[in-house]
Design an enzyme around this catalytic site. Structure first.
Site, PDB file in Angstrom:
ATOM      1  N   HIS A  25      -3.904  25.611   1.271  1.00  0.00           N
ATOM      2  CA  HIS A  25      -3.299  24.571   0.426  1.00  0.00           C
ATOM      3  C   HIS A  25      -3.647  23.179   0.970  1.00  0.00           C
ATOM      4  CE1 HIS A  25       0.066  27.716  -0.316  1.00  0.00           C
ATOM      5  NE2 HIS A  25      -0.666  27.678  -1.401  1.00  0.00           N
ATOM      6  N   LYS A  38      11.444  34.651  -8.718  1.00  0.00           N
ATOM      7  CA  LYS A  38      10.906  34.846  -7.374  1.00  0.00           C
ATOM      8  C   LYS A  38      11.994  34.822  -6.317  1.00  0.00           C
ATOM      9  CE  LYS A  38       6.101  33.397  -7.471  1.00  0.00           C
ATOM     10  NZ  LYS A  38       5.112  32.446  -6.961  1.00  0.00           N
ATOM     11  N   ARG A  58      -9.910  30.670  -4.973  1.00  0.00           N
ATOM     12  CA  ARG A  58     -10.407  31.467  -3.858  1.00  0.00           C
ATOM     13  C   ARG A  58     -11.381  32.538  -4.312  1.00  0.00           C
ATOM     14  NH1 ARG A  58      -4.425  32.751  -1.923  1.00  0.00           N
ATOM     15  NH2 ARG A  58      -4.231  32.380  -4.145  1.00  0.00           N
ATOM     16  N   SER A 118      -0.180  32.790   0.970  1.00  0.00           N
ATOM     17  CA  SER A 118       1.216  32.705   1.409  1.00  0.00           C
ATOM     18  C   SER A 118       1.839  34.100   1.463  1.00  0.00           C
ATOM     19  CB  SER A 118       2.031  31.836   0.450  1.00  0.00           C
ATOM     20  OG  SER A 118       1.600  30.508   0.494  1.00  0.00           O
TER      21      SER A 118
END
Ligand code: ADP
Length: 153
Positions: free
Chosen positions: A19, A43, A92, A130
């Site tokens: 990040h 979440k 990514r 993460s």
């Protein structure tokens, strides 16, 4: 010309070196980058919002063009609220691309004045997520090579 403001949205649970790299590389493109900590009711977070915000502030304390804010609801609504015309995202993998493409297209359909700008990850950082960092934390592993200095379990 009006200020070019970008939102870098995410959960940042916690912020990683991946990040950080995307945000810093976005600096020459924008006058201001707001790291937006989104709140998603579905979440379960590892770190509290306060802690996630604290880590991000610490990481970018040297850079006045980078600010941190929390928001809930749609990212495009947050963009409108603060006058941001850009969303910054990192890519990514091809899986990221497919996921991000759909979100960017939906966001653009909802808010044509907001465009998403992608920066491709540094190869040396593209394995970092993460999710994996949280897994390591869960089992008391060492996360120091994946997160900026100061981020600790
Ligand atoms: P969320 O928690 O909402 O899923 P993420 O924290 O996964 O959000 O990601 C926020 C943004 O940062 C996304 O654009 C993602 O592709 C990007 N990102 C995450 N990890 C990396 C990395 N290692 N390298 C480059 N970009 C990354």
């Amino acid at each position: 010309m009006s200020k070019r403001i970008a939102v870098f949205p995410g959960s940042f649970d916690p912020i990683t070196k991946g990040h950080e790299n995307i945000v810093r590389r976005g600096l020459p493109l924008f006058d201001e980058i707001i790291v937006g900590i989104g709140y998603n009711t579905n979440k379960n977070y590892f770190f509290s919002q306060e802690r996630r915000e604290y880590f991000i502030k610490k990481v970018f304390e040297d850079e006045p063009k980078i600010k941190v804010a929390r928001y809930s609801g749609l990212t495009v609504n947050f963009c409108k609220e603060i006058g941001a015309n850009f969303i910054l995202r990192g890519l990514r993998t091809s899986a990221d691309y497919e996921f991000e493409r759909a979100i960017a297209q939906m966001n653009h359909a909802m808010a044509p004045e907001v465009d998403t700008v992608f920066i491709v990850s540094e190869p040396a950082l593209s394995h970092i997520s993460s999710t994996i960092v949280r897994d390591i934390l869960l089992y008391q592993g060492d996360i120091s090579s994946f997160v900026p200095k100061g981020v600790t379990g």
